[in-house]
Design a protein around this motif. Structure first.
Motif, PDB file in Angstrom:
ATOM      1  N   ALA A  39       0.846  -1.197   0.000  1.00  0.00           N
ATOM      2  CA  ALA A  39       0.000   0.000   0.000  1.00  0.00           C
ATOM      3  C   ALA A  39       0.875   1.239   0.000  1.00  0.00           C
ATOM      4  CB  ALA A  39      -0.914   0.013   1.222  1.00  0.00           C
ATOM      5  N   ARG A  40       0.436   2.256  -0.750  1.00  0.00           N
ATOM      6  CA  ARG A  40       1.153   3.531  -0.803  1.00  0.00           C
ATOM      7  C   ARG A  40       0.150   4.661  -0.660  1.00  0.00           C
ATOM      8  NH1 ARG A  40       6.299   3.217  -3.996  1.00  0.00           N
ATOM      9  NH2 ARG A  40       6.533   1.033  -4.515  1.00  0.00           N
ATOM     10  N   PHE A  41       0.515   5.661   0.135  1.00  0.00           N
ATOM     11  CA  PHE A  41      -0.294   6.868   0.284  1.00  0.00           C
ATOM     12  C   PHE A  41       0.387   7.988  -0.484  1.00  0.00           C
ATOM     13  CE2 PHE A  41      -2.703   4.573   3.009  1.00  0.00           C
ATOM     14  CZ  PHE A  41      -2.753   4.872   4.361  1.00  0.00           C
ATOM     15  N   ASN A  45      -4.726   9.994  -1.824  1.00  0.00           N
ATOM     16  CA  ASN A  45      -4.917   8.802  -2.648  1.00  0.00           C
ATOM     17  C   ASN A  45      -4.179   7.613  -2.054  1.00  0.00           C
ATOM     18  OD1 ASN A  45      -6.433  10.037  -4.842  1.00  0.00           O
ATOM     19  ND2 ASN A  45      -4.542  11.148  -5.240  1.00  0.00           N
ATOM     20  N   VAL A  46      -4.671   6.430  -2.368  1.00  0.00           N
ATOM     21  CA  VAL A  46      -4.073   5.188  -1.905  1.00  0.00           C
ATOM     22  C   VAL A  46      -3.948   4.248  -3.098  1.00  0.00           C
ATOM     23  CG1 VAL A  46      -4.331   3.199  -0.370  1.00  0.00           C
ATOM     24  CG2 VAL A  46      -5.213   5.415   0.330  1.00  0.00           C
ATOM     25  N   ILE A  48      -3.134   0.273  -3.763  1.00  0.00           N
ATOM     26  CA  ILE A  48      -3.007  -1.021  -3.093  1.00  0.00           C
ATOM     27  C   ILE A  48      -2.709  -2.058  -4.164  1.00  0.00           C
ATOM     28  CG2 ILE A  48      -4.203  -2.773  -1.727  1.00  0.00           C
ATOM     29  CD1 ILE A  48      -6.068  -0.402  -0.806  1.00  0.00           C
ATOM     30  N   LEU A  71     -12.472   4.201   2.236  1.00  0.00           N
ATOM     31  CA  LEU A  71     -11.770   4.544   1.006  1.00  0.00           C
ATOM     32  C   LEU A  71     -12.760   4.495  -0.142  1.00  0.00           C
ATOM     33  CD1 LEU A  71      -8.537   2.442   1.560  1.00  0.00           C
ATOM     34  CD2 LEU A  71      -8.707   4.931   1.596  1.00  0.00           C
ATOM     35  N   MET A  94      -8.999   8.613  -0.121  1.00  0.00           N
ATOM     36  CA  MET A  94      -9.337   8.625   1.296  1.00  0.00           C
ATOM     37  C   MET A  94     -10.551   9.514   1.516  1.00  0.00           C
ATOM     38  SD  MET A  94      -5.642   9.241   2.990  1.00  0.00           S
ATOM     39  CE  MET A  94      -4.209   8.362   2.413  1.00  0.00           C
ATOM     40  N   VAL A 102      -0.727   3.489   7.089  1.00  0.00           N
ATOM     41  CA  VAL A 102      -0.520   2.536   5.998  1.00  0.00           C
ATOM     42  C   VAL A 102      -0.362   1.114   6.556  1.00  0.00           C
ATOM     43  CG1 VAL A 102       1.977   2.829   5.787  1.00  0.00           C
ATOM     44  CG2 VAL A 102       0.634   2.233   3.771  1.00  0.00           C
ATOM     45  N   LEU A 105      -3.833  -0.169   7.506  1.00  0.00           N
ATOM     46  CA  LEU A 105      -4.574  -0.492   6.283  1.00  0.00           C
ATOM     47  C   LEU A 105      -4.196  -1.873   5.781  1.00  0.00           C
ATOM     48  CD1 LEU A 105      -6.348   0.154   3.789  1.00  0.00           C
ATOM     49  CD2 LEU A 105      -4.339   1.290   2.805  1.00  0.00           C
TER      50      LEU A 105
END
Length: 117
Positions: A39-41, A45-46, A48, A71, A94, A102, A105
């Motif tokens: 996962a990256r923020f 925005n995310v 996955i 989300l 988000m 993160v 999540l």
């Protein structure tokens, strides 16, 4: 870009660049290390990415879990990797109520996938 989390099976460790991962130390067959979750923020925005065993309903279950975590689903891509694995990428936004780190999540998604798989 805020952080990255990788999840395989059993160990969690953090990297210096605000990222963390969980890895399986087993030397067993390929499918024992699945699913892998990243996962990256970035801003609100995310992204996955999930590499998992190919099973009926796994994509739908994953999207439903993402939406449960405050989300808003934006887009997804699903690729078959060989005959037994999937590579799923989900882009989400988000919502105001979203408050997970993160790591949290990824742990929540991992828990949901463990129950499904």
């Amino acid at each position: 870009m805020e952080s990255v989390v990788f999840v395989k099976k059993t160990q969690l460790f953090a990297n210096e660049d605000n990222s963390s991962s969980v890895e399986n130390n087993s030397s067993g067959p390929f499918d024992e290390t699945l699913p892998e979750i990243e996962a990256r923020f970035c801003d609100n925005n995310v992204m996955i990415r999930i590499h998992c065993e190919k099973r009926k309903g796994v994509v739908e279950k994953t999207i439903a879990e993402v939406e449960k975590l405050q989300l808003k689903f934006i887009n997804s891509s699903v690729l078959t990797f060989g005959g037994c694995a999937l590579d799923v990428t989900i882009i989400a936004q988000m919502e105001v109520e979203f408050s997970l780190s993160v790591k949290e999540l990824v742990k929540n998604l991992r828990s949901a996938l463990d129950m499904f798989m």
